[in-house]
Design a protein around this motif. Structure first.
Motif: not given
Length: 361
Positions: A152, A154, A157, A189, A266-267, A287, A289, A319
């Protein structure tokens, strides 16, 4: 959800096999559709029986279960015989399983998460034997320069979420941080987090977290402890949804902080959406995907690599920002709703070709 339940069953089957692999013969799951190929498949996909393995560091958690679901469905669309190795968070086991995958005679291997020190010998061994290898979320190319690395984005994100956090809380505030060092995407991150700390004059009151096969459960008591010691924080950044869940769980143990602490994560998954939209939920932005779509895209990347058609050795997946306000205002209850509202989550055009039957979620 049916897809998650099926993947959970798969994970249990993998556990029952000890250090061996589970051969996957998937059924249609998680609202996927397949766009038929229009071109003739090149070798080795012009013949049945292409064998591929995925060697994953851990299969537990919403993100990893969805990722494996996407992997299974895209492999099935390509007619791949897929074997799954799950190290259950044990790095030495993952290295052993990588050797087992190599010895099993597969033509391609996906390595998902883990650590370069334990993985590079096996990755280089596979490549030397002519096996095509695609890595997901491991900084591998310093020690295995011929491996394909996917991830990803990152940095993007983290920036999307931290921009929202800065907008919400302003500058000069006490904040908390729940993260783990040594995990490639979390390290990327972290770089962005350090920049935002300085730019916004935030005071980091604590950093805690633990990466295990039960990250949320194992991290929650750690977050509970530091929250009790630092009740003045106004926001917590936890850039992995199992760490975010741990933070939410810990906040429940501190009712005096209700409504005072915002959580940024995240996620995304259906379970995450439910947590974000619950009444009084402190999780205000993530953030994200679609892990299903990424699992499928990594399989396509490997297929192109095996066919000699991959352009370059690095592939990144973009993302989006998902906010609590957006989920509530759009009445989004699950991943299907989110995909309908955010078409950017569909990355079926990434790592694609006319001979590949693309799986779309």
């Amino acid at each position: 959800m049916a897809g998650v339940a099926a993947v959970s069953a798969l994970s249990l089957a993998a556990c029952s096999q000890g250090s061996g692999a589970t051969t996957v013969k998937p059924k249609n799951q998680e609202s996927a559709s397949v766009q038929a190929a229009s071109g003739d498949a090149p070798a080795p996909f012009d013949q049945p029986g292409v064998r591929v393995a995925i060697v994953q560091n851990s299969g537990q958690g919403d993100y990893f279960q969805q990722y494996l679901n996407g992997t299974k469905q895209q492999a099935a669309a390509l007619g791949i015989d897929l074997s799954v190795y799950d190290a259950q968070g044990d790095n030495a086991t993952q290295a052993t399983q990588l050797d087992q995958a190599i010895s099993s005679g597969v033509q391609g291997i996906i390595v998902r998460h883990g650590f370069p020190d334990t993985l590079c010998p096996g990755v280089n061994k596979a490549i030397d034997q002519g096996i095509k290898v695609v890595i997901y979320d491991v900084e591998i190319q310093k020690c295995a320069p011929d491996a394909v690395q996917t991830q990803q984005s990152d940095n993007k994100m983290a920036s999307l979420v931290l921009d929202k956090m800065a907008e919400d809380i302003g500058t000069g505030k006490p904040v908390g941080y729940v993260n783990v060092a040594g995990i490639a995407p979390l390290d990327r991150r972290d770089v962005v987090w350090q920049e935002y700390l300085g730019e916004n004059d935030w005071t980091q009151k604590f950093k805690t977290g633990k990466f295990t096969n039960s990250t949320a459960t194992d991290t929650a008591p750690m977050v509970d402890s530091v929250l009790k010691s630092n009740p003045d924080v106004v926001a917590v950044y936890a850039p992995y949804d199992e760490l975010t869940k741990a933070t939410l769980s810990a906040l429940k143990q501190n009712p005096s902080l209700q409504g005072k602490v915002k959580v940024y994560g995240a996620d995304i998954s259906t379970a995450d959406i439910e947590l974000m939209t619950n009444p009084d939920s402190p999780w205000v932005a993530t953030g994200a995907t679609d892990p299903n779509a990424i699992g499928a895209a990594v399989v396509r990347t490997l297929a192109l690599h095996m066919a000699g058609e991959l352009d370059g050795l690095n592939v990144e997946f973009p993302p989006i920002l998902v906010t609590q306000d957006f989920l509530r205002s759009e009445g989004i209850k699950n991943m299907d709703d989110l995909r309908a509202a955010e078409p950017a989550l569909n990355i079926a055009d990434v790592s694609s070709a006319d001979w590949i039957p693309n799986v779309t979620f």
